[in-house]
Scaffold this motif. Structure first.
Motif, PDB file in Angstrom:
ATOM      1  N   ILE A  66       0.834  -1.209   0.000  1.00 45.53           N
ATOM      2  CA  ILE A  66       0.000   0.000   0.000  1.00 45.53           C
ATOM      3  C   ILE A  66       0.862   1.250   0.000  1.00 45.53           C
ATOM      4  CG2 ILE A  66      -1.804   1.246   1.240  1.00 45.53           C
ATOM      5  CD1 ILE A  66      -2.632  -1.399  -0.171  1.00 45.53           C
ATOM      6  N   ALA A  67       2.008   1.180   0.685  1.00 41.85           N
ATOM      7  CA  ALA A  67       2.936   2.317   0.655  1.00 41.85           C
ATOM      8  C   ALA A  67       3.421   2.571  -0.769  1.00 41.85           C
ATOM      9  CB  ALA A  67       4.115   2.047   1.585  1.00 41.85           C
ATOM     10  N   ASP A  68       3.698   1.486  -1.507  1.00 41.98           N
ATOM     11  CA  ASP A  68       4.126   1.630  -2.904  1.00 41.98           C
ATOM     12  C   ASP A  68       3.026   2.249  -3.759  1.00 41.98           C
ATOM     13  OD1 ASP A  68       6.540   0.473  -2.230  1.00 41.98           O
ATOM     14  OD2 ASP A  68       5.984  -1.531  -2.938  1.00 41.98           O
ATOM     15  N   VAL A  69       1.771   1.845  -3.505  1.00 43.66           N
ATOM     16  CA  VAL A  69       0.645   2.417  -4.246  1.00 43.66           C
ATOM     17  C   VAL A  69       0.520   3.910  -3.941  1.00 43.66           C
ATOM     18  CG1 VAL A  69      -1.874   2.442  -4.434  1.00 43.66           C
ATOM     19  CG2 VAL A  69      -0.647   0.260  -4.469  1.00 43.66           C
ATOM     20  N   ARG A  70       0.635   4.257  -2.674  1.00 45.03           N
ATOM     21  CA  ARG A  70       0.529   5.675  -2.303  1.00 45.03           C
ATOM     22  C   ARG A  70       1.606   6.506  -3.006  1.00 45.03           C
ATOM     23  NH1 ARG A  70      -0.744   3.845   3.396  1.00 45.03           N
ATOM     24  NH2 ARG A  70      -3.003   4.110   3.588  1.00 45.03           N
ATOM     25  N   HIS A  71       2.768   5.899  -3.193  1.00 46.03           N
ATOM     26  CA  HIS A  71       3.862   6.605  -3.860  1.00 46.03           C
ATOM     27  C   HIS A  71       3.493   6.968  -5.295  1.00 46.03           C
ATOM     28  CE1 HIS A  71       7.961   7.821  -4.702  1.00 46.03           C
ATOM     29  NE2 HIS A  71       7.992   7.012  -5.754  1.00 46.03           N
ATOM     30  N   LEU A  72       2.582   6.176  -5.890  1.00 49.23           N
ATOM     31  CA  LEU A  72       2.162   6.411  -7.273  1.00 49.23           C
ATOM     32  C   LEU A  72       0.925   7.299  -7.372  1.00 49.23           C
ATOM     33  CD1 LEU A  72       2.406   2.721  -8.601  1.00 49.23           C
ATOM     34  CD2 LEU A  72       4.100   4.536  -8.904  1.00 49.23           C
ATOM     35  N   SER A  73       0.435   7.790  -6.249  1.00 46.87           N
ATOM     36  CA  SER A  73      -0.919   8.357  -6.222  1.00 46.87           C
ATOM     37  C   SER A  73      -1.030   9.788  -6.699  1.00 46.87           C
ATOM     38  CB  SER A  73      -1.495   8.254  -4.798  1.00 46.87           C
ATOM     39  OG  SER A  73      -1.580   6.904  -4.409  1.00 46.87           O
ATOM     40  N   THR A  74       0.074  10.517  -6.782  1.00 47.44           N
ATOM     41  CA  THR A  74      -0.025  11.929  -7.138  1.00 47.44           C
ATOM     42  C   THR A  74       0.862  12.228  -8.340  1.00 47.44           C
ATOM     43  OG1 THR A  74       1.697  12.393  -5.500  1.00 47.44           O
ATOM     44  CG2 THR A  74      -0.597  12.695  -4.803  1.00 47.44           C
ATOM     45  N   PRO A  75       0.535  13.278  -9.098  1.00 50.52           N
ATOM     46  CA  PRO A  75       1.338  13.607 -10.289  1.00 50.52           C
ATOM     47  C   PRO A  75       2.660  14.265  -9.918  1.00 50.52           C
ATOM     48  CG  PRO A  75      -0.373  15.235  -9.971  1.00 50.52           C
ATOM     49  CD  PRO A  75      -0.608  14.168  -8.936  1.00 50.52           C
ATOM     50  N   ASP A  76       3.665  14.076 -10.747  1.00 50.91           N
ATOM     51  CA  ASP A  76       4.909  14.841 -10.601  1.00 50.91           C
ATOM     52  C   ASP A  76       5.448  15.129 -12.002  1.00 50.91           C
ATOM     53  OD1 ASP A  76       5.919  12.236 -11.129  1.00 50.91           O
ATOM     54  OD2 ASP A  76       6.220  11.867  -9.000  1.00 50.91           O
ATOM     55  N   ILE A  77       6.446  14.383 -12.466  1.00 51.80           N
ATOM     56  CA  ILE A  77       6.977  14.634 -13.803  1.00 51.80           C
ATOM     57  C   ILE A  77       6.112  13.926 -14.851  1.00 51.80           C
ATOM     58  CG2 ILE A  77       9.328  14.894 -12.932  1.00 51.80           C
ATOM     59  CD1 ILE A  77       9.854  12.023 -13.959  1.00 51.80           C
ATOM     60  N   PRO A  78       6.137  14.392 -16.099  1.00 55.46           N
ATOM     61  CA  PRO A  78       5.396  13.693 -17.161  1.00 55.46           C
ATOM     62  C   PRO A  78       5.966  12.299 -17.400  1.00 55.46           C
ATOM     63  CG  PRO A  78       6.043  15.901 -17.858  1.00 55.46           C
ATOM     64  CD  PRO A  78       6.794  15.613 -16.599  1.00 55.46           C
ATOM     65  N   ARG A  79       5.078  11.385 -17.778  1.00 53.33           N
ATOM     66  CA  ARG A  79       5.489  10.015 -18.071  1.00 53.33           C
ATOM     67  C   ARG A  79       4.774   9.522 -19.328  1.00 53.33           C
ATOM     68  NH1 ARG A  79       5.856  10.391 -12.584  1.00 53.33           N
ATOM     69  NH2 ARG A  79       7.584   9.273 -11.593  1.00 53.33           N
ATOM     70  N   PRO A  80       5.379   8.598 -20.064  1.00 56.29           N
ATOM     71  CA  PRO A  80       4.703   8.020 -21.229  1.00 56.29           C
ATOM     72  C   PRO A  80       3.433   7.279 -20.825  1.00 56.29           C
ATOM     73  CG  PRO A  80       7.049   7.514 -21.261  1.00 56.29           C
ATOM     74  CD  PRO A  80       6.757   8.104 -19.910  1.00 56.29           C
ATOM     75  N   ILE A  81       2.468   7.277 -21.718  1.00 56.41           N
ATOM     76  CA  ILE A  81       1.200   6.609 -21.445  1.00 56.41           C
ATOM     77  C   ILE A  81       1.417   5.159 -21.049  1.00 56.41           C
ATOM     78  CG2 ILE A  81      -0.930   5.765 -22.525  1.00 56.41           C
ATOM     79  CD1 ILE A  81      -1.026   8.323 -24.140  1.00 56.41           C
ATOM     80  N   SER A  82       2.298   4.451 -21.784  1.00 55.78           N
ATOM     81  CA  SER A  82       2.497   3.024 -21.505  1.00 55.78           C
ATOM     82  C   SER A  82       3.028   2.802 -20.092  1.00 55.78           C
ATOM     83  CB  SER A  82       3.458   2.416 -22.528  1.00 55.78           C
ATOM     84  OG  SER A  82       4.688   3.114 -22.527  1.00 55.78           O
ATOM     85  N   ASN A  83       3.888   3.706 -19.617  1.00 54.18           N
ATOM     86  CA  ASN A  83       4.407   3.570 -18.252  1.00 54.18           C
ATOM     87  C   ASN A  83       3.306   3.742 -17.219  1.00 54.18           C
ATOM     88  OD1 ASN A  83       6.769   3.511 -19.710  1.00 54.18           O
ATOM     89  ND2 ASN A  83       7.906   4.849 -18.322  1.00 54.18           N
ATOM     90  N   VAL A  84       2.437   4.711 -17.464  1.00 55.75           N
ATOM     91  CA  VAL A  84       1.366   4.975 -16.492  1.00 55.75           C
ATOM     92  C   VAL A  84       0.337   3.843 -16.512  1.00 55.75           C
ATOM     93  CG1 VAL A  84      -0.427   6.612 -15.790  1.00 55.75           C
ATOM     94  CG2 VAL A  84       1.754   7.456 -16.676  1.00 55.75           C
ATOM     95  N   ILE A  85       0.098   3.257 -17.673  1.00 54.86           N
ATOM     96  CA  ILE A  85      -0.783   2.087 -17.724  1.00 54.86           C
ATOM     97  C   ILE A  85      -0.177   0.944 -16.914  1.00 54.86           C
ATOM     98  CG2 ILE A  85      -1.759   0.315 -19.240  1.00 54.86           C
ATOM     99  CD1 ILE A  85      -2.104   2.492 -21.352  1.00 54.86           C
ATOM    100  N   GLN A  86       1.140   0.780 -17.011  1.00 51.23           N
ATOM    101  CA  GLN A  86       1.801  -0.231 -16.194  1.00 51.23           C
ATOM    102  C   GLN A  86       1.583   0.043 -14.706  1.00 51.23           C
ATOM    103  OE1 GLN A  86       4.030  -3.058 -17.231  1.00 51.23           O
ATOM    104  NE2 GLN A  86       3.233  -3.440 -15.188  1.00 51.23           N
ATOM    105  N   GLU A  87       1.660   1.307 -14.322  1.00 51.41           N
ATOM    106  CA  GLU A  87       1.396   1.673 -12.922  1.00 51.41           C
ATOM    107  C   GLU A  87      -0.047   1.340 -12.540  1.00 51.41           C
ATOM    108  OE1 GLU A  87       4.508   5.462 -12.565  1.00 51.41           O
ATOM    109  OE2 GLU A  87       2.363   5.808 -12.801  1.00 51.41           O
ATOM    110  N   ALA A  88      -0.967   1.586 -13.470  1.00 49.46           N
ATOM    111  CA  ALA A  88      -2.376   1.271 -13.180  1.00 49.46           C
ATOM    112  C   ALA A  88      -2.552  -0.221 -12.926  1.00 49.46           C
ATOM    113  CB  ALA A  88      -3.268   1.728 -14.335  1.00 49.46           C
TER     114      ALA A  88
END
Length: 499
Positions: A66-88
């Motif tokens: 859950i800590a790892d998920v929280r780390h992904l929860s807010t925007p910061d630098i731009p990322r490629p769509i495919s990377n963000v889908i992987q995060e999803a």
């Protein structure tokens, strides 16, 4: 094979974003540049809809997860769509797979690729479905679809309603309409609502949100089957009237969450009509029975209600967030939810004398939920829909027949609307209630720990029971018979260890 992550798909580029001349143009360009790869991603999402048996039915997440998920929860630098889908994918991995063939708790999700394809269409068009000016086509479909559903439960031609996010909102809106039709505003503190002990907790929550004190809610006892006890209901109403209070609303249920059982609606309706009360029926789960090929006659009982809530994300195979409120007289919704607005009344109303959908509910800006359901219904057709609804009910009746041949198993409440409750009750455990509870809790735990099945426990009239809900359209007779066999093997091993 399990869920396919973007990392498993060939050809998805991972690159940094160029500095755009226009932020909007850059996003459109990135989507266009990856369109073929996005098609591969859609293929991967198709497998998400139908999890493999070896995938975890309920993902047990650690604090670090859950800590790892929280780390992904807010925007910061731009990322490629495919990377963000992987995060999803990594985020959604931490969930109960309610569409898994081994998930028999709550109401298992019945989502198919057909379902979310309809959602994709709705999201792409993103129609502002508040009224005819902004979405004439989707609003017309919603109005006609509501009329069609109302006809299935034998409501009169005056009936109407609208699509909402789910049963909780539908129940609260029905309670609002009942209050406005049955109580003068100065009598609000005297109004009394009658809710069965086993009713969905959204009823109690709705009453509190609308300002009714706990002392204005009567909890009606259950009968021996766990349904609303009509004798106790009548006693409560008479006592309240003698004390100068105003009985105005009965909240009944067509398909209890725990048992699938149906309140004795014929008797409840007689009481409501005789005493002048509004009768709301929570049909969030069971109203879809009206589309069954073999059991729709039971749904005629809904015809005497003043309002009915109905969830399409239960037995109509939609994603979460698709429900309906139907009322016998749609003008009652207008009188409760229309508000004067110089802007809306003069710029957004197509016909001065006709209500818009925003006149009938809480939301103004609202998605075209009806179109998602419309898509699935048009593809499937009424006969196939009825077959799919009947399928789960047939399977639960098969489970009951099997359990009744097994001497050490006891049916607590019979198969009803695709749900059955039961328990392991070996002869040597008679009159050992605490031991029986522990035994059945352990059966549920081991089935889940071994990823065999999610079969949770419920309390039915103070008896701890196992509960199965069989609405997953991918289940077969072989699947449920194998489940009963697995439960029996686990139960026997546990019972031997307790000796």
């Amino acid at each position: 094979m399990g869920e396919i992550s973007p990392a498993q798909l060939d050809g998805i580029p991972a690159y940094g974003l160029p500095k755009p001349a226009s932020p909007a143009r850059d996003i459109e360009g990135e989507v266009e540049g990856q369109w073929i790869d996005l098609m591969r991603i859609l293929r991967g999402l198709k497998t998400v809809t139908t999890p493999d048996l070896d995938e975890p039915i309920i993902k047990k997440s650690t604090e670090q997860d859950i800590a790892d998920v929280r780390h992904l929860s807010t925007p910061d630098i731009p990322r490629p769509i495919s990377n963000v889908i992987q995060e999803a994918y990594s985020i959604f991995n931490h969930r109960s797979r309610t569409n898994h063939k081994g998930f028999f708790s709550f109401t298992p999700a019945n989502v198919t690729p057909l379902t979310w394809l309809g959602d994709v269409l709705v999201s792409a068009f993103n129609a502002h479905c508040s009224g005819s000016l902004t979405a004439a086509g989707p609003c017309a479909v919603e109005t006609e679809l509501v009329k069609w559903f109302a006809s299935r439960i034998h409501f009169p031609s005056t009936a109407g309603g609208l699509f909402v996010s789910g049963g909780s909102i539908a129940n609260m809106m029905a309670m609002t309409a009942a209050r406005d039709q049955k109580l003068e505003w100065q009598n609000y503190p005297k109004g009394v609502i009658y809710i069965a002990r086993q009713a969905h907790y959204s009823h109690f929550k709705a009453a509190r949100i609308l300002g009714f004190h706990a002392q204005q809610i009567r909890t009606v006892d259950s009968d021996t089957f766990g349904r609303l006890n009509t004798n106790h209901l009548e006693q409560l109403i008479q006592a309240d009237k003698q004390n100068g209070l105003i009985a105005f609303l009965i909240m009944a249920t067509f398909g209890y969450t725990e048992t699938g059982l149906i309140d004795p609606l014929a008797t409840i309706s007689e009481i409501a009509q005789r005493e002048g009360l509004w009768l709301h029926v929570d049909g969030a789960y069971g109203a879809s029975l009206s589309l069954s090929l073999t059991r729709s006659g039971l749904a005629r009982q809904l015809s005497t209600a003043d309002s009915v809530s109905w969830d399409a994300h239960k037995l109509l195979f939609q994603t979460y967030g698709c429900g309906m409120l139907l009322v016998r007289d749609k003008s009652h919704l207008v009188s409760s939810f229309h508000a004067q607005s110089s802007f809306m009344d003069h710029t957004s109303r197509v016909k001065e004398d006709e209500p818009e959908l925003w006149d009938m509910g809480v939301e103004l800006t609202r998605p075209s939920r009806a179109m998602s359901l419309w898509f699935a219904l048009r593809v499937l057709g009424t006969e196939r829909i009825g077959q799919l609804i009947d399928h789960g009910m047939d399977l639960v009746e098969l489970i009951q027949l099997k359990l009744e041949t097994m001497r050490e198993w006891e049916v607590i409440t019979p198969a009803s609307l695709g749900i059955i409750t039961f328990r392991y009750h070996p002869e040597l455990r008679k009159r050992q209630e605490k031991t029986l509870e522990k035994l059945n809790e352990d059966i549920s735990r081991i089935l889940l720990d071994t990823n065999t099945a999610a079969v949770m426990t419920v309390k039915v009239n103070d008896v701890l029971a196992l509960r199965i809900c069989c609405t997953n359209v991918r289940l077969t007779e072989e699947d449920v018979l194998e489940l009963v066999k697995s439960m029996d093997e686990v139960a026997r091993r546990l019972n031997m260890c307790m000796n």
